[in-house]
Design a protein around this motif. Structure first.
Motif, PDB file in Angstrom:
ATOM      1  N   GLY A 121       0.853  -1.195   0.000  1.00 23.35           N
ATOM      2  CA  GLY A 121       0.000   0.000   0.000  1.00 23.35           C
ATOM      3  C   GLY A 121       0.877   1.230   0.000  1.00 23.35           C
ATOM      4  O   GLY A 121       1.724   1.399  -0.879  1.00 23.35           O
ATOM      5  N   SER A 178       6.080  -4.358  -4.907  1.00 23.53           N
ATOM      6  CA  SER A 178       4.925  -3.565  -4.511  1.00 23.53           C
ATOM      7  C   SER A 178       3.709  -4.484  -4.417  1.00 23.53           C
ATOM      8  O   SER A 178       3.258  -5.039  -5.427  1.00 23.53           O
ATOM      9  CB  SER A 178       4.671  -2.454  -5.534  1.00 23.53           C
ATOM     10  N   GLN A 234      -0.140  -4.974  -3.704  1.00 25.90           N
ATOM     11  CA  GLN A 234      -1.419  -4.270  -3.629  1.00 25.90           C
ATOM     12  C   GLN A 234      -2.529  -5.297  -3.654  1.00 25.90           C
ATOM     13  O   GLN A 234      -2.265  -6.488  -3.671  1.00 25.90           O
ATOM     14  CB  GLN A 234      -1.547  -3.329  -4.820  1.00 25.90           C
TER      15      GLN A 234
END
Ligand SMILES: Cc1cc2nc3c(=O)[nH]c(=O)nc-3n(C[C@H](O)[C@H](O)[C@H](O)COP(=O)(O)OP(=O)(O)OC[C@H]3O[C@@H](n4cnc5c(N)ncnc54)[C@H](O)[C@@H]3O)c2cc1C
Length: 364
Positions: free
Chosen positions: A91, A214, A216
């Protein structure tokens, strides 16, 4: 290193080992079995120049697996930087992580398949008794009266050639048709809801000793340096997100990369050097590792979803198990291949359980 390519007239006849597939599993197996066989033929259907959108990144356990096969120097010579940590985003939270230093193998690496696969094949061919036939396709398998695999039909340059062998090694990947021909039925299958996509870039203004992750909602974006000013950016995206967006996965990839606060500005300043490729609707599967006269190495026998990046290590472990069995008797012709399936499944249980828990948490 020049590749010894077997000419059409020299193909037919007897080879102690025929290896079908000449990428991570096949080339490594030819290299590893060379001390125990007189002549080994590697048959690969792809062209040397084919773009192979399957990333190859691994951690310390992968480095150890390369070392066990005596191939770590070959891999390091590919010139990819070693990474000792990563920038990890969940996030809006960003953490800089360093990998624990256990020994000299404590780093991650990523090498594009366009560099790695030829390097492995060249290493195999540096053994005097290994030859490569490419592009050539194994189209049929011959069995003797007792049902033992004893040869193949190879299509090369428009002609079929019949070859006999003492050991047939299938290293022809997750889409193998030859596994069905030897009767190696999958006995464990897990359908995966993940799409794996990737492309290569050059000249990104990013550090060369760190990766980037990353995480998400139902997607993971990963950037890894993989050569001199080269990066691979990979995306694992859940099928449900692709269905919801109605977008082609390649467009989702482009948008995710562009919108990422770390990668977006970087790719704007660099250049994408390949198309976006990858795979979806994958199946994790296990097939028996061996039968009379045949053995499966790599994805064909044990396919893990790419979401956990354990496929390379798994392929190398299967190769090492076969090599060790043959090394124990000294020659491929005298080897008993029974029991390899159990040995492999025990050796890779952690990787399977970890991957299945992400791919299908409700089934594991
Ligand atoms: C999108 C994607 C991303 C991935 N990312 C990672 C990662 O980050 N880390 C990781 O460890 N793993 C990753 N993997 C998994 C990894 O790529 C595989 O585990 C690995 O490539 C297995 O190698 P292999 O040699 O068994 O098969 P393959 O690489 O599939 O090679 C099979 C070869 O056999 C040849 N062949 C097929 N049929 C025939 C025939 N009939 N005759 C002759 N030749 C034939 C093919 O042409 C090919 O050259 C990823 C996979 C995908 C799809």
């Amino acid at each position: 290193m020049p590749m010894r390519q077997t000419g059409g007239t020299m193909i037919a006849g007897h080879w102690e080992v025929v290896v079908v597939g000449g990428r991570i599993a096949g080339a490594s197996t030819a290299w590893a079995l060379a001390p125990y066989a007189e002549r080994i033929l590697v048959v690969d259907a792809s062209r040397a120049t084919t773009f192979w959108p399957q990333q190859s990144t691994w951690d310390r356990s992968g480095n150890l697996a390369w070392a066990e096969l005596g191939l770590l120097d070959t891999v390091l010579a590919c010139g990819a930087p070693r990474t000792y940590g990563d920038t990890y985003r969940v996030g809006d939270e960003v953490v800089e992580r360093e990998y624990p230093c256990e020994d000299e193998h404590s780093y991650r690496m990523s090498v594009s398949r366009e560099v790695l696969d030829p390097a492995l094949l060249a290493a195999a061919c540096s053994r005097e008794n290994v030859d490569v036939l490419r592009p050539a396709q194994v189209r049929d398998i011959a069995f003797d009266a007792e049902g033992r695999a004893g040869g193949v039909t190879v299509r090369h340059a428009g002609t079929d050639h019949k070859i006999t062998c003492d050991l047939l090694v299938l290293a022809d990947g997750r889409l193998s048709r030859n596994a069905g021909r030897v009767g190696a039925k999958a006995y464990r299958v897990v359908e995966s809801p993940w799409f794996a996509l990737l492309a290569y870039y050059e000249n990104l203004p990013l550090p060369t000793d760190r990766s980037y992750f990353s995480l998400q909602d139902r997607s993971v974006l990963i950037s890894t340096p993989c050569g001199d000013k080269q990066w691979c950016i990979a995306l694992d995206r859940h099928q449900s997100l692709i269905d919801e967006s109605g977008q082609h996965p390649v467009r989702s990839y482009d948008r995710m990369v562009r919108d990422d606060p770390y990668l977006g500005p970087a790719v704007a300043g660099g250049r994408r050097t390949t198309s976006v490729g990858g795979a979806g609707r994958l199946r994790m599967l296990r097939r028996p590792m061996s039968g009379p006269g045949w053995c499966l190495v790599g994805d064909v026998g044990y396919h893990l979803d790419p979401v956990t990046a354990q496929g390379t290590r798994a392929a190398l472990v299967t190769t090492r198990i076969l090599r060790d069995r043959i090394a124990a008797v000294g020659r491929v012709t005298d080897v008993d291949l029974t029991g390899l399936t159990d040995e492999r499944d025990a050796a890779l249980e952690t990787e399977w359980a970890y991957t299945e828990q992400i791919v299908a948490p409700e089934q594991s």
